[in-house]
Design an enzyme around this catalytic site. Structure first.
Site, PDB file in Angstrom:
ATOM      1  N   TRP A  21       0.833  -1.192   0.000  1.00  0.00           N
ATOM      2  CA  TRP A  21       0.000   0.000   0.000  1.00  0.00           C
ATOM      3  C   TRP A  21       0.870   1.245   0.000  1.00  0.00           C
ATOM      4  O   TRP A  21       2.077   1.192   0.216  1.00  0.00           O
ATOM      5  CB  TRP A  21      -1.021  -0.009   1.137  1.00  0.00           C
ATOM      6  CG  TRP A  21      -0.485  -0.121   2.556  1.00  0.00           C
ATOM      7  CD1 TRP A  21       0.728  -0.612   2.971  1.00  0.00           C
ATOM      8  CD2 TRP A  21      -1.189   0.237   3.742  1.00  0.00           C
ATOM      9  NE1 TRP A  21       0.826  -0.592   4.332  1.00  0.00           N
ATOM     10  CE2 TRP A  21      -0.340  -0.060   4.844  1.00  0.00           C
ATOM     11  CE3 TRP A  21      -2.431   0.781   3.996  1.00  0.00           C
ATOM     12  CZ2 TRP A  21      -0.709   0.172   6.168  1.00  0.00           C
ATOM     13  CZ3 TRP A  21      -2.796   1.000   5.328  1.00  0.00           C
ATOM     14  CH2 TRP A  21      -1.944   0.702   6.384  1.00  0.00           C
ATOM     15  N   ASN A  22       0.223   2.392  -0.306  1.00  0.00           N
ATOM     16  CA  ASN A  22       0.942   3.655  -0.463  1.00  0.00           C
ATOM     17  C   ASN A  22       0.188   4.792   0.211  1.00  0.00           C
ATOM     18  O   ASN A  22      -1.040   4.760   0.341  1.00  0.00           O
ATOM     19  CB  ASN A  22       1.079   4.022  -1.944  1.00  0.00           C
ATOM     20  CG  ASN A  22       1.781   2.969  -2.750  1.00  0.00           C
ATOM     21  OD1 ASN A  22       2.988   2.799  -2.666  1.00  0.00           O
ATOM     22  ND2 ASN A  22       1.017   2.240  -3.569  1.00  0.00           N
ATOM     23  N   HIS A  78     -15.266  25.879  -5.228  1.00  0.00           N
ATOM     24  CA  HIS A  78     -13.935  26.028  -5.823  1.00  0.00           C
ATOM     25  C   HIS A  78     -13.658  27.472  -6.220  1.00  0.00           C
ATOM     26  O   HIS A  78     -12.503  27.899  -6.237  1.00  0.00           O
ATOM     27  CB  HIS A  78     -13.830  25.103  -7.038  1.00  0.00           C
ATOM     28  CG  HIS A  78     -12.568  25.222  -7.818  1.00  0.00           C
ATOM     29  ND1 HIS A  78     -11.327  25.303  -7.229  1.00  0.00           N
ATOM     30  CD2 HIS A  78     -12.341  25.258  -9.170  1.00  0.00           C
ATOM     31  CE1 HIS A  78     -10.394  25.379  -8.171  1.00  0.00           C
ATOM     32  NE2 HIS A  78     -10.989  25.374  -9.340  1.00  0.00           N
ATOM     33  N   HIS A 128     -15.438  28.996 -14.690  1.00  0.00           N
ATOM     34  CA  HIS A 128     -15.375  28.865 -13.238  1.00  0.00           C
ATOM     35  C   HIS A 128     -16.309  29.872 -12.563  1.00  0.00           C
ATOM     36  O   HIS A 128     -17.075  29.529 -11.662  1.00  0.00           O
ATOM     37  CB  HIS A 128     -13.946  29.075 -12.747  1.00  0.00           C
ATOM     38  CG  HIS A 128     -13.037  27.915 -12.979  1.00  0.00           C
ATOM     39  ND1 HIS A 128     -12.454  27.655 -14.195  1.00  0.00           N
ATOM     40  CD2 HIS A 128     -12.610  26.935 -12.147  1.00  0.00           C
ATOM     41  CE1 HIS A 128     -11.696  26.573 -14.101  1.00  0.00           C
ATOM     42  NE2 HIS A 128     -11.781  26.106 -12.871  1.00  0.00           N
ATOM     43  N   HIS A 184      -7.399  19.195  -7.604  1.00  0.00           N
ATOM     44  CA  HIS A 184      -7.719  19.438  -9.012  1.00  0.00           C
ATOM     45  C   HIS A 184      -6.606  18.906  -9.909  1.00  0.00           C
ATOM     46  O   HIS A 184      -6.058  19.614 -10.750  1.00  0.00           O
ATOM     47  CB  HIS A 184      -7.993  20.924  -9.240  1.00  0.00           C
ATOM     48  CG  HIS A 184      -9.147  21.427  -8.430  1.00  0.00           C
ATOM     49  ND1 HIS A 184     -10.435  21.511  -8.922  1.00  0.00           N
ATOM     50  CD2 HIS A 184      -9.215  21.817  -7.132  1.00  0.00           C
ATOM     51  CE1 HIS A 184     -11.241  21.947  -7.968  1.00  0.00           C
ATOM     52  NE2 HIS A 184     -10.532  22.142  -6.871  1.00  0.00           N
ATOM     53  N   ASP A 204     -14.982  19.661 -10.196  1.00  0.00           N
ATOM     54  CA  ASP A 204     -15.007  20.988  -9.570  1.00  0.00           C
ATOM     55  C   ASP A 204     -16.328  21.176  -8.841  1.00  0.00           C
ATOM     56  O   ASP A 204     -17.398  21.092  -9.455  1.00  0.00           O
ATOM     57  CB  ASP A 204     -14.895  22.097 -10.628  1.00  0.00           C
ATOM     58  CG  ASP A 204     -13.539  22.157 -11.297  1.00  0.00           C
ATOM     59  OD1 ASP A 204     -12.583  21.545 -10.794  1.00  0.00           O
ATOM     60  OD2 ASP A 204     -13.441  22.837 -12.342  1.00  0.00           O
ATOM     61  N   HIS A 236     -10.830  15.330 -12.800  1.00  0.00           N
ATOM     62  CA  HIS A 236     -11.328  15.737 -11.490  1.00  0.00           C
ATOM     63  C   HIS A 236     -12.638  16.501 -11.597  1.00  0.00           C
ATOM     64  O   HIS A 236     -13.062  16.910 -12.673  1.00  0.00           O
ATOM     65  CB  HIS A 236     -10.278  16.574 -10.732  1.00  0.00           C
ATOM     66  CG  HIS A 236      -9.966  17.889 -11.371  1.00  0.00           C
ATOM     67  ND1 HIS A 236      -8.943  18.042 -12.280  1.00  0.00           N
ATOM     68  CD2 HIS A 236     -10.517  19.127 -11.222  1.00  0.00           C
ATOM     69  CE1 HIS A 236      -8.876  19.308 -12.663  1.00  0.00           C
ATOM     70  NE2 HIS A 236      -9.837  19.986 -12.043  1.00  0.00           N
TER      71      HIS A 236
END
Length: 279
Positions: free
Chosen positions: A78-79, A96, A224, A86, A92, A90
């Site tokens: 695992w990590n 945001h 946006h 973003h 928004d 992804h």
């Protein structure tokens, strides 16, 4: 006395009626419904947005190994990972942008809005000739004259062919001394999509929902500004839009529900009916 329908008989017996979900599963298993992955792989080479140096910068995706079948953990791998909200494909959320600062965070997006119909508008030919190509309201209206109205509560997905550049940062951002050169919506079109169209959000192949030149628009970064301010959403860095029809697909957009987060990496899938395939 009329014969009971199968649904009413099933209800009377306490069992489930023949199910739409069962039909969906049968379609998926039989190939009549195809699952198309619209998500870019997420790695250290995933392109990220670059802002002018005076602003804060997002982190590229990084993995930190915790254990890998060794003395740190003999039976498991695992990590930890680190990246910006973003990064890569992804979602928004409205908060945001400053215009939506009092609206929903990504964890508050209603789950039913994450599964929605989608339409695809194709501008690959125009963008091949001009990377700064801007989509206008007239382009969307012309599409509607051919294919019908945009879906109420659905996604407007813009195909530009830009995902073919996603193998590296430089061609994907396509920047020179004047800034990035990538396609997107004009300010007037962004406002129309946000305030007059019935869609819940906009999906694009580029690093963000706005065109590369949008820093110089009025207002700056209008997708946006208008979308987030209207409580709508964005999906970015989508791939495989060429595999979707102009209408009829259903998108499943599943961001991480980060409490107070402004967005999150997302696995974005599309369900597409394939005519002629057995169910």
């Amino acid at each position: 006395m009329p014969e009971p329908t199968s649904a009413s008989a099933a209800a009377a017996s306490g069992s489930s009626s023949p199910s739409v979900l069962a039909a969906l599963v049968a379609g998926l298993r039989g190939g009549a419904i195809e699952v198309v992955d619209l998500t870019a792989p997420l790695s250290s080479t995933t392109p990220v947005l670059e802002l002018p140096p005076e602003f804060g910068q997002t982190k590229v995706f990084e993995l930190e190994e915790i254990s890998r079948y060794d003395d740190r953990g003999p039976a498991w791998y695992w990590n930890n990972f680190r990246t910006g909200e973003h990064t890569g494909t992804h979602f928004d959320a409205p908060n945001h942008w400053v215009t939506g600062k009092d609206l929903a965070d990504v964890a508050s997006v209603p789950a039913h809005q994450l599964v929605a119909p989608a339409v695809v508008l194709d501008f690959t030919d125009e963008v091949a000739k001009d990377p700064d190509f801007l989509i206008e309201v007239e382009h969307i209206q012309a599409w509607q004259n051919r294919y019908g109205a945009l879906p109420d509560g659905g996604w407007l997905l813009v195909r530009t062919g830009w995902s073919s550049r996603s193998y590296a940062q430089e061609p994907f951002l396509n920047a020179d001394e004047n800034g990035p050169h990538t396609p997107g919506l004009s300010a007037a079109c962004a406002r129309w999509v946000a305030e007059q169209s019935p869609v819940v959000g906009l999906g694009v192949e580029t690093v963000g929902t706005d065109a590369g030149r949008a820093h110089a628009f009025e207002p700056a970064f209008p997708c946006h500004s208008y979308l987030m301010g209207s409580g709508k959403y964005g999906l970015t860095q989508l791939q495989n839009l060429a595999e979707l029809p102009p209408t009829g697909a259903v998108v499943i957009a599943a961001p991480l529900p980060i409490v107070s987060g402004s967005g999150a990496p997302a696995r974005v899938l599309a369900l597409v009916e394939r005519a002629g395939r057995p169910s």
